[in-house]
Design a protein around this motif. Sequence first.
Motif, PDB file in Angstrom:
ATOM      1  N   UNK A  13      -7.816 -35.569   1.542  1.00  0.00           N
ATOM      2  CA  UNK A  13      -7.208 -34.483   2.328  1.00  0.00           C
ATOM      3  C   UNK A  13      -7.824 -33.153   1.882  1.00  0.00           C
ATOM      4  N   UNK A  14      -7.526 -32.060   2.557  1.00  0.00           N
ATOM      5  CA  UNK A  14      -8.109 -30.761   2.209  1.00  0.00           C
ATOM      6  C   UNK A  14      -7.678 -30.193   0.843  1.00  0.00           C
ATOM      7  N   UNK A  18      -7.918 -32.912  -8.415  1.00  0.00           N
ATOM      8  CA  UNK A  18      -8.756 -33.435  -9.483  1.00  0.00           C
ATOM      9  C   UNK A  18      -8.045 -34.635 -10.086  1.00  0.00           C
ATOM     10  N   UNK A  19      -8.668 -35.777  -9.985  1.00  0.00           N
ATOM     11  CA  UNK A  19      -8.083 -37.013 -10.500  1.00  0.00           C
ATOM     12  C   UNK A  19      -8.706 -37.347 -11.847  1.00  0.00           C
ATOM     13  N   UNK A  35      -1.946 -37.981  -5.251  1.00  0.00           N
ATOM     14  CA  UNK A  35      -0.931 -38.800  -4.582  1.00  0.00           C
ATOM     15  C   UNK A  35      -1.389 -40.258  -4.503  1.00  0.00           C
ATOM     16  N   UNK A  36      -0.609 -41.064  -3.811  1.00  0.00           N
ATOM     17  CA  UNK A  36      -0.923 -42.486  -3.658  1.00  0.00           C
ATOM     18  C   UNK A  36      -2.280 -42.684  -2.972  1.00  0.00           C
ATOM     19  N   UNK A  41      -8.184 -43.849  -3.250  1.00  0.00           N
ATOM     20  CA  UNK A  41      -9.533 -43.289  -3.102  1.00  0.00           C
ATOM     21  C   UNK A  41     -10.335 -43.484  -4.386  1.00  0.00           C
ATOM     22  N   UNK A  42      -9.745 -43.194  -5.533  1.00  0.00           N
ATOM     23  CA  UNK A  42     -10.440 -43.330  -6.817  1.00  0.00           C
ATOM     24  C   UNK A  42     -10.860 -44.774  -7.050  1.00  0.00           C
TER      25      UNK A  42
END
Length: 122
Positions: A13-14, A18-19, A35-36, A41-42
């Motif tokens: 998303x926009x 930072x994960x 978020x979930x 995504x990671x």
Amino acid sequence: MATIEEKLICVTCPKGCTLMVTREGKTVLSVENGCKRGHEYARQELTDPRRMVASSVKIKGGIHPLMPVYTSAPFPKPRIPELLAVLRKVELQAPVSLDHVVMTDVLGSGIDIKASREMRKI
């Protein structure tokens, strides 16, 4: 195998969170922040990165010499150069309609190549 911590910027998303990802090889042990959807995504990015691909192919008899095309689903990132080499060899004949399937199951990926505009015949 060593445990590695790395940062990823989520592009789901926009917001661009930072994960913080902890992994062992290609096995994701944990994802902090986001978020979930960011966690998914990671995991996807580290195990099987994929991208939507937009390019162009030659077209004869059209109002332009090139026809814009795109993949119908995200394509495996390491195979993108191979995909582009195949697209360089494609030549269509006008007229072509929007979302016309130019190639089916390209490179055995199960992903189609579609026209991203209509092209009238001269």
